[in-house]
Design an enzyme around this catalytic site. Structure first.
Site, PDB file in Angstrom:
ATOM      1  N   ASP A  13       0.858  -1.184   0.000  1.00  0.00           N
ATOM      2  CA  ASP A  13       0.000   0.000   0.000  1.00  0.00           C
ATOM      3  C   ASP A  13       0.896   1.237   0.000  1.00  0.00           C
ATOM      4  O   ASP A  13       2.098   1.162   0.268  1.00  0.00           O
ATOM      5  CB  ASP A  13      -0.893  -0.040   1.246  1.00  0.00           C
ATOM      6  CG  ASP A  13      -1.769   1.192   1.383  1.00  0.00           C
ATOM      7  OD1 ASP A  13      -2.418   1.579   0.394  1.00  0.00           O
ATOM      8  OD2 ASP A  13      -1.781   1.786   2.479  1.00  0.00           O
ATOM      9  N   ASP A  15      -0.238   5.332   0.890  1.00  0.00           N
ATOM     10  CA  ASP A  15      -0.455   6.301   1.973  1.00  0.00           C
ATOM     11  C   ASP A  15      -0.566   5.607   3.324  1.00  0.00           C
ATOM     12  O   ASP A  15      -1.389   4.707   3.508  1.00  0.00           O
ATOM     13  CB  ASP A  15      -1.725   7.110   1.720  1.00  0.00           C
ATOM     14  CG  ASP A  15      -1.578   8.072   0.560  1.00  0.00           C
ATOM     15  OD1 ASP A  15      -0.489   8.116  -0.034  1.00  0.00           O
ATOM     16  OD2 ASP A  15      -2.547   8.785   0.240  1.00  0.00           O
ATOM     17  N   ASP A 214      -1.880  -0.638   5.930  1.00  0.00           N
ATOM     18  CA  ASP A 214      -2.217  -0.024   7.219  1.00  0.00           C
ATOM     19  C   ASP A 214      -3.699   0.217   7.424  1.00  0.00           C
ATOM     20  O   ASP A 214      -4.116   0.586   8.525  1.00  0.00           O
ATOM     21  CB  ASP A 214      -1.498   1.322   7.355  1.00  0.00           C
ATOM     22  CG  ASP A 214      -2.116   2.393   6.473  1.00  0.00           C
ATOM     23  OD1 ASP A 214      -2.516   3.457   6.996  1.00  0.00           O
ATOM     24  OD2 ASP A 214      -2.234   2.165   5.258  1.00  0.00           O
TER      25      ASP A 214
END
EC number: 3.1.3.70
Length: 271
Positions: A13, A15, A214
């Protein structure tokens, strides 16, 4: 046990994981990106971002030419050497951005749900929301198969909205900052499995996979990985997996690219 010397794919991922949530800095991860590149380990970016945004970031990170997963799996950008694959350079899953926008506008007008999409505002507003430059913010509006929005209604109305989308063959997905609407057939997990199968077909051996994320929208990706790093994030919901065997899953103490580095250190430095 595994190492970067064996066939390996790293899915990440952006951001809040490889990039800092606020500054978009990635330098703490730079040594590992260099080491993986030198070992010919593909780092496959996987995000809710548009392919236009991600191609720009790929070049910045030194990952150009590799496949990537955009718009939460609704778009797969193929590797440069995969030109013989039907659909090159991109594969789109499900209905288009324009078709989804029509559905959302109808729901907003007829059922009075309150939300603001990226199509409703200009690049200056998106730059203010995200901290991106205006030129980078403009790339966030180049969706091909999803819509990004800010929810401005109650939790009860959100449940109703989600149900209506499901009835219409769409899904409502939470990211680190925004919400995303895409075809129910699309997903980071399906896209990752397709890429894994393609590498296996080309090499004759299934690669070992490591995923890092996240946010809640990273859970489907991490579920299909052999090993997973859950980077400490800002989202209050966090990431919860069905199989959190500590031999397979590592939860970091650090956030963003420092957590990304911590996860790579955990799985590789001691091996």
């Amino acid at each position: 046990m595994f190492s970067i010397q064996q066939p390996l794919l790293v899915f990440s991922d952006l951001d809040g994981t490889l990039l800092d949530s606020h500054s978009y800095d990635w330098q703490p991860a730079a040594p590992w990106l260099t080491r993986l590149r030198e070992a010919n380990v593909p780092v496959i970016l996987c995000s809710s971002k548009t392919s236009a945004e991600m191609l720009y970031l790929q070049k910045t990170l030194g990952l150009q030419g590799l496949p990537l997963i955009a718009e939460n799996g609704a778009v797969i950008q193929l590797a440069e050497q995969w030109q013989e694959i039907d659909g090159f350079p991109r594969i789109i899953s499900g209905i288009s951005h324009g078709e989804i926008s029509l559905v959302l506008n109808t729901l907003r007008e007829k059922e009075h749900f309150k939300f603001t999409t990226f199509d409703d505002v200009d690049d200056a507003t998106i730059a203010e929301w995200t901290g991106l430059s205006r030129s980078q913010a403009a790339l966030t509006q180049l969706h091909e198969a999803s819509v990004t929005l800010i929810w401005r209604d109650s939790d009860e109305r959100m449940a109703q909205f989600t149900a209506r989308l499901n009835e219409l063959g769409l899904q409502f997905m939470q990211g680190a900052r925004f919400w995303h609407v895409l075809d129910a057939s699309a997903g980071k997990d399906q896209a990752a499995n397709w890429i894994i199968a393609t590498y296996q077909q080309l090499s004759g051996k299934r690669p070992t996979t490591l995923g890092l994320g996240d946010g809640p929208n990273d859970a489907p990706l991490l579920e299909v990985m052999d090993y997973a790093v859950i980077v400490k994030g800002l989202n209050r919901e966090g990431v919860h997996l069905h199989d959190e065997d500590p031999a397979r899953v590592w939860r970091t103490q650090r956030e963003g690219p420092e957590g990304w580095r911590e996860g790579l250190d955990h799985f590789f430095s001691a091996r």
